[in-house]
Design an enzyme around this catalytic site. Structure first.
Site, PDB file in Angstrom:
ATOM      1  N   CYS A 355      51.120  12.922   5.185  1.00  0.00           N
ATOM      2  CA  CYS A 355      52.174  13.497   4.349  1.00  0.00           C
ATOM      3  C   CYS A 355      51.682  13.888   2.962  1.00  0.00           C
ATOM      4  O   CYS A 355      52.476  14.356   2.140  1.00  0.00           O
ATOM      5  CB  CYS A 355      53.323  12.498   4.216  1.00  0.00           C
ATOM      6  SG  CYS A 355      54.145  12.118   5.776  1.00  0.00           S
ATOM      7  N   ASP A 356      50.409  13.672   2.673  1.00  0.00           N
ATOM      8  CA  ASP A 356      49.860  13.971   1.359  1.00  0.00           C
ATOM      9  C   ASP A 356      49.348  15.406   1.323  1.00  0.00           C
ATOM     10  O   ASP A 356      48.600  15.838   2.200  1.00  0.00           O
ATOM     11  CB  ASP A 356      48.721  13.005   1.042  1.00  0.00           C
ATOM     12  CG  ASP A 356      48.314  13.048  -0.421  1.00  0.00           C
ATOM     13  OD1 ASP A 356      48.624  14.045  -1.095  1.00  0.00           O
ATOM     14  OD2 ASP A 356      47.679  12.096  -0.884  1.00  0.00           O
TER      15      ASP A 356
END
Length: 413
Positions: A355-356
């Site tokens: 999710c980064d």
């Protein structure tokens, strides 16, 4: 099959030959990097294993080790365990007669459990805790590297059981990873450090240096060898036994590098100045491990964002591709399915699964249009990849599948 990591010596490519090579690369803007031999083997593995997974080729480990040993005749090779510490790789190298470069107690325990003898190892981390020294000595490893007065003094309680190599700093602008910024004493500090050890009844037996990882030119090592020989000749009160020339032997990621025999030739010439009774060590890691592993990944998502197609892989820079951030490497990545080099290619992005937003593998790559579920293959993935992988977002590290003879060597490496 043609070896995808073929290396070229710039010195050998002059005049018409150089022009022909440049034209070849210009015409092959979108080369098909995987050939039939690889595809047949990899398709079988994909059918057996869920992506992402790494493939460790033990035949390639052996090929690289023997190639380097042939290029450095008479030099003792100490494999740098930190680059890739898989037990199968360690066992294969042990059987080939390799010795081992250790830096931590964890690495000591690893090789000990695999039957490696302590006298076949050298402890090269210049900064250690007392318990690290004790663990290495209990293992039977008595050769240690130091580079500062505080470290020398740590060995006084063990003076009857250790031999020291003093690490000297030689900076190199040609190395991708500069290792002499963090470790190594200045050359002018060397005599004082040696005398401090002798004054405390410690045995100094050698010098060591590491000009940096993935060095694209051998000249920094050549100059370091010459400076080390001069220093040894100046300090005649020391019984010199060893010179450790470190690693730095390069492999091809995105472009050609000097063939290993050509890279090592000037090193061997410089080493002729050493007295015959001094043994030479080297600490190869990347050269042996990098070409021996690939990663197989799947496209898990696809989206058009602006002018680019984003492909989301099931591994990224938080996983085995972590070396892209920590090791400054950019790995060759291509689809498993055949690619028509004359077909349509589109501006694309390869992103990792987390999710980064920093988890982007390549923001500027041209690819044919691919689909969710398509397989991608990353090469040269053995060195400093799985070693630095994390489990961020609770994505597990890719498993390692060990094989024999995935690659072919019908052409020279």
């Amino acid at each position: 099959m043609k070896n995808l990591n073929s290396e070229f010596s710039v010195e050998q490519l002059v005049g018409e030959e150089l022009e022909q090579l440049e034209q070849h690369f210009a015409e092959q803007t979108h080369p098909d990097e995987l050939e039939q031999f690889d595809r047949a083997s990899l398709k079988e593995l994909v059918a057996e294993h869920e992506t992402p997974f790494m493939v460790l080729d033990l035949e390639e480990v052996e090929y690289q080790y023997l190639a380097l040993q042939a290029a450095l005749p008479g030099v003792k090779l100490f494999y740098a365990v930190k680059s890739l510490s898989h037990p199968s790789l360690i066992k294969r190298l042990k059987n080939l007669g390799s010795q081992f470069d250790l830096a931590t107690t964890g690495e000591v325990e690893l090789v000990k459990g695999l039957g490696v003898q302590g006298e076949k190892c050298i402890h090269t981390h210049p900064i250690k805790k007392d318990k690290d020294i004790k663990a290495a000595l209990e293992f039977g490893c008595h050769r240690f590297v130091v580079d500062n007065p505080a470290e020398v003094l740590k060995f006084i309680p063990y003076k009857d059981h250790v031999e020291l190599l003093v690490r000297v700093s030689f900076r190199s602008q040609d190395a991708v990873v500069d290792l002499s910024r963090k470790f190594g004493c200045a050359l002018e500090e060397l005599p004082g450090l040696v005398n401090l050890a002798i004054e405390n009844d410690l045995t100094v037996s050698g010098l060591s240096f590491h000009v940096g990882s993935q060095s694209l030119s051998p000249m920094a090592q050549v100059n370091a060898i010459k400076a080390s020989v001069h220093a040894m000749n100046e300090m005649t009160h020391v019984h010199w036994k060893w010179l450790d020339i470190g690693g730095s032997f390069p492999v091809s990621y995105q472009g050609p590098v000097t063939p290993i025999e050509d890279f090592c030739a000037p090193l061997m010439d410089a080493l002729k100045e050493l007295p015959e009774d001094i043994e030479v060590f080297a600490e190869p890691g990347r050269f042996i491990s990098a070409p021996a592993m690939i990663e197989v990944m799947s496209i898990m998502g696809k989206a058009k964002r602006g002018a680019r197609i984003w492909y989301y892989l099931d591994d990224g820079v938080y996983g085995a591709l972590s070396g892209q951030m920590f090791d400054h490497a950019k790995y060759p990545i291509s689809p498993l399915k055949p690619v028509d080099p004359m077909g349509d290619f589109y501006p694309s992005v390869l992103a990792g699964p987390t999710c980064d937003s920093v988890d982007v593998v390549d923001e500027d790559i041209e690819l044919p249009e691919l689909q969710v579920g398509d397989i991608m293959v990353a090469r040269q993935m053995g060195a400093y990849t799985i070693a630095s992988a994390t489990e961020f977002n609770y994505y597990p590290k890719p498993k390692v599948v060990v094989v024999e003879d995935l690659m072919d060597h019908t052409d020279d490496n």
